[in-house]
Design a protein around this motif. Structure first.
Motif, PDB file in Angstrom:
ATOM      1  N   ILE A   1      14.108  -1.953  44.186  1.00  0.00           N
ATOM      2  CA  ILE A   1      13.710  -1.037  42.852  1.00  0.00           C
ATOM      3  C   ILE A   1      12.576  -2.035  42.916  1.00  0.00           C
ATOM      4  N   ASN A   2      10.972  -1.446  42.248  1.00  0.00           N
ATOM      5  CA  ASN A   2      10.157  -1.999  41.747  1.00  0.00           C
ATOM      6  C   ASN A   2      10.553  -2.234  40.631  1.00  0.00           C
ATOM      7  N   THR A   3      10.165  -3.333  39.783  1.00  0.00           N
ATOM      8  CA  THR A   3      10.187  -3.779  38.160  1.00  0.00           C
ATOM      9  C   THR A   3       9.161  -2.535  37.431  1.00  0.00           C
ATOM     10  N   SER A   4       8.600  -1.641  38.129  1.00  0.00           N
ATOM     11  CA  SER A   4       7.717  -0.939  36.111  1.00  0.00           C
ATOM     12  C   SER A   4       7.739   0.585  37.702  1.00  0.00           C
ATOM     13  N   LYS A   5       7.477   1.291  36.759  1.00  0.00           N
ATOM     14  CA  LYS A   5       6.691   3.404  37.128  1.00  0.00           C
ATOM     15  C   LYS A   5       5.870   2.933  37.862  1.00  0.00           C
ATOM     16  N   GLU A   6       5.438   1.845  36.310  1.00  0.00           N
ATOM     17  CA  GLU A   6       3.363   1.380  37.372  1.00  0.00           C
ATOM     18  C   GLU A   6       3.508   0.755  38.926  1.00  0.00           C
ATOM     19  N   LEU A   7       4.564   0.214  38.607  1.00  0.00           N
ATOM     20  CA  LEU A   7       4.240  -0.216  40.544  1.00  0.00           C
ATOM     21  C   LEU A   7       4.707   0.830  41.914  1.00  0.00           C
ATOM     22  N   THR A   8       6.177   1.229  41.606  1.00  0.00           N
ATOM     23  CA  THR A   8       5.527   2.656  42.364  1.00  0.00           C
ATOM     24  C   THR A   8       4.384   2.913  41.973  1.00  0.00           C
ATOM     25  N   ASP A   9       4.139   3.825  41.340  1.00  0.00           N
ATOM     26  CA  ASP A   9       3.208   4.831  41.323  1.00  0.00           C
ATOM     27  C   ASP A   9       1.873   3.943  42.360  1.00  0.00           C
ATOM     28  N   LYS A  10       1.680   2.868  41.562  1.00  0.00           N
ATOM     29  CA  LYS A  10       0.480   2.009  42.838  1.00  0.00           C
ATOM     30  C   LYS A  10       1.053   1.905  44.167  1.00  0.00           C
ATOM     31  N   SER A  11       1.719   1.271  44.440  1.00  0.00           N
ATOM     32  CA  SER A  11       2.415   1.391  45.774  1.00  0.00           C
ATOM     33  C   SER A  11       2.228   2.683  46.434  1.00  0.00           C
ATOM     34  N   TYR A  12       2.611   4.410  45.678  1.00  0.00           N
ATOM     35  CA  TYR A  12       2.244   5.880  46.184  1.00  0.00           C
ATOM     36  C   TYR A  12       0.993   5.639  46.364  1.00  0.00           C
ATOM     37  N   ASP A  13       0.119   4.783  45.398  1.00  0.00           N
ATOM     38  CA  ASP A  13      -0.965   5.987  45.913  1.00  0.00           C
ATOM     39  C   ASP A  13      -1.355   4.301  47.186  1.00  0.00           C
ATOM     40  N   ASP A  14      -1.486   3.497  46.667  1.00  0.00           N
ATOM     41  CA  ASP A  14      -2.009   2.424  48.000  1.00  0.00           C
ATOM     42  C   ASP A  14      -1.352   3.324  49.608  1.00  0.00           C
ATOM     43  N   ALA A  15      -0.073   3.629  49.782  1.00  0.00           N
ATOM     44  CA  ALA A  15       0.460   3.813  50.878  1.00  0.00           C
ATOM     45  C   ALA A  15      -0.648   5.301  51.585  1.00  0.00           C
ATOM     46  N   LEU A  16      -1.464   6.315  50.720  1.00  0.00           N
ATOM     47  CA  LEU A  16      -1.892   7.729  50.274  1.00  0.00           C
ATOM     48  C   LEU A  16      -2.695   7.223  51.310  1.00  0.00           C
ATOM     49  N   ARG A  17      -3.759   6.296  50.439  1.00  0.00           N
ATOM     50  CA  ARG A  17      -4.856   4.968  51.369  1.00  0.00           C
ATOM     51  C   ARG A  17      -5.032   4.559  52.406  1.00  0.00           C
ATOM     52  N   PHE A  18      -3.867   4.040  52.657  1.00  0.00           N
ATOM     53  CA  PHE A  18      -3.419   3.441  54.117  1.00  0.00           C
ATOM     54  C   PHE A  18      -3.547   4.486  55.072  1.00  0.00           C
ATOM     55  N   CYS A  19      -3.165   5.903  54.630  1.00  0.00           N
ATOM     56  CA  CYS A  19      -2.141   6.404  55.493  1.00  0.00           C
ATOM     57  C   CYS A  19      -3.439   7.371  55.813  1.00  0.00           C
ATOM     58  N   VAL A  20      -4.416   7.573  55.104  1.00  0.00           N
ATOM     59  CA  VAL A  20      -5.751   7.926  55.383  1.00  0.00           C
ATOM     60  C   VAL A  20      -6.707   6.541  56.225  1.00  0.00           C
ATOM     61  N   GLU A  21      -7.097   6.222  55.509  1.00  0.00           N
ATOM     62  CA  GLU A  21      -8.063   5.048  56.181  1.00  0.00           C
ATOM     63  C   GLU A  21      -7.307   5.038  58.014  1.00  0.00           C
ATOM     64  N   HIS A  22      -5.752   5.411  58.501  1.00  0.00           N
ATOM     65  CA  HIS A  22      -5.335   5.662  60.112  1.00  0.00           C
ATOM     66  C   HIS A  22      -4.788   6.789  60.054  1.00  0.00           C
ATOM     67  N   ILE A  23      -5.957   7.447  59.418  1.00  0.00           N
ATOM     68  CA  ILE A  23      -5.286   9.104  59.638  1.00  0.00           C
ATOM     69  C   ILE A  23      -5.131   9.077  61.448  1.00  0.00           C
ATOM     70  N   ASP A  24      -6.360   8.750  62.484  1.00  0.00           N
ATOM     71  CA  ASP A  24      -6.172   8.653  63.824  1.00  0.00           C
ATOM     72  C   ASP A  24      -5.124   8.650  64.594  1.00  0.00           C
ATOM     73  N   ARG A  25      -4.051   7.783  63.892  1.00  0.00           N
ATOM     74  CA  ARG A  25      -2.611   7.298  64.220  1.00  0.00           C
ATOM     75  C   ARG A  25      -2.345   7.652  63.860  1.00  0.00           C
ATOM     76  N   ILE A  26      -2.161   7.978  62.435  1.00  0.00           N
ATOM     77  CA  ILE A  26      -1.275   8.651  61.431  1.00  0.00           C
ATOM     78  C   ILE A  26      -0.558   9.956  60.885  1.00  0.00           C
ATOM     79  N   SER A  27       0.058  11.008  60.703  1.00  0.00           N
ATOM     80  CA  SER A  27       0.202  11.926  60.413  1.00  0.00           C
ATOM     81  C   SER A  27       1.381  12.064  58.251  1.00  0.00           C
ATOM     82  N   VAL A  28       0.954  12.623  57.939  1.00  0.00           N
ATOM     83  CA  VAL A  28       1.684  12.331  56.444  1.00  0.00           C
ATOM     84  C   VAL A  28       1.516  13.540  55.595  1.00  0.00           C
TER      85      VAL A  28
END
Length: 213
Positions: free
Chosen positions: A86-113
């Motif tokens: 588990i991440n050591t802070s909620k802030e790191l979890t929030d960042k990971s979640y939002d970065d995952a959203l960014r990655f999915c949208v950047e690769h939406i031609d191959r990913i459904s989210v």
């Protein structure tokens, strides 16, 4: 949608989900694997999953959540004398979640989210990413999801703007549901802060309609 589980047997769940995706996601994402972003290794796992799907020629389906077994995971790691996943802070979890959203949208031609979140900031970020990328609100590759009875104002406002929204309906025995719903509320501290806000929104709407509490 294949649900996520505890880390000590998540690899098996991931393997089965990817086998199913390779078999059934040839034309579009039908099978979805759930990724818990409170784990410090899951953003990398998302990227690895995308690369695997790209190599094998299938579409990746992912449901992004923050996570549900924080205390259980930390306790298990302490008992085993190993690093907690588990991440050591909620802030790191929030960042990971939002970065995952960014990655999915950047690769939406191959990913459904499916963004399973009660966090307003993450939901807002996804709408902004879609707008910036020129993705229509009702694009079938992107969904939002909240539990029935939690963050309804978020669900209803997204739906009113034309976004795809799902409301999850938990069902079962009371003694099984209460711990489940408690974990859902605890997994994202923003939910706790939103409770009074939701009550105020409901009260304001009742007043607007001339109803009494």
């Amino acid at each position: 949608m294949v649900d996520a589980e505890e880390s000590w047997f998540q690899n098996t769940v991931d393997g089965l989900a990817h086998e199913a995706m390779a078999k059934y996601n040839k034309k579009r994402a039908i099978v979805f694997n759930t990724i818990q972003l409170y784990r410090h290794d899951r953003l990398a796992f998302l990227k690895e999953s995308f690369e695997a799907a790209e190599r094998a020629g299938y579409f990746l389906g992912v449901k992004l959540v923050r996570g549900a077994y924080l205390e259980k995971e930390n306790k298990h790691a302490a008992e085993k004398g190993v690093r907690s996943p588990i991440n050591t802070s909620k802030e790191l979890t929030d960042k990971s979640y939002d970065d995952a959203l960014r990655f999915c949208v950047e690769h939406i031609d191959r990913i459904s989210v499916c963004a399973g979140t009660h966090n307003e900031q993450s939901a807002k970020l996804l709408t902004q990413l879609m707008d910036k990328a020129g993705i229509e609100a009702n694009d079938p590759r992107i969904h939002f999801a909240q539990l029935l009875g939690m963050s309804d104002h978020l669900s209803f406002n997204l739906a009113a703007k034309g976004f795809n929204v799902a409301k999850y309906v938990p069902y079962g025995k009371v003694n099984e549901l209460l711990p489940y719903l408690t974990r859902r509320a605890q997994e994202n501290s923003s939910v706790l802060g939103q409770t009074s806000r939701e009550l105020n929104l409901l009260t304001s709407e009742m007043k607007r309609r001339g109803l009494k509490r």
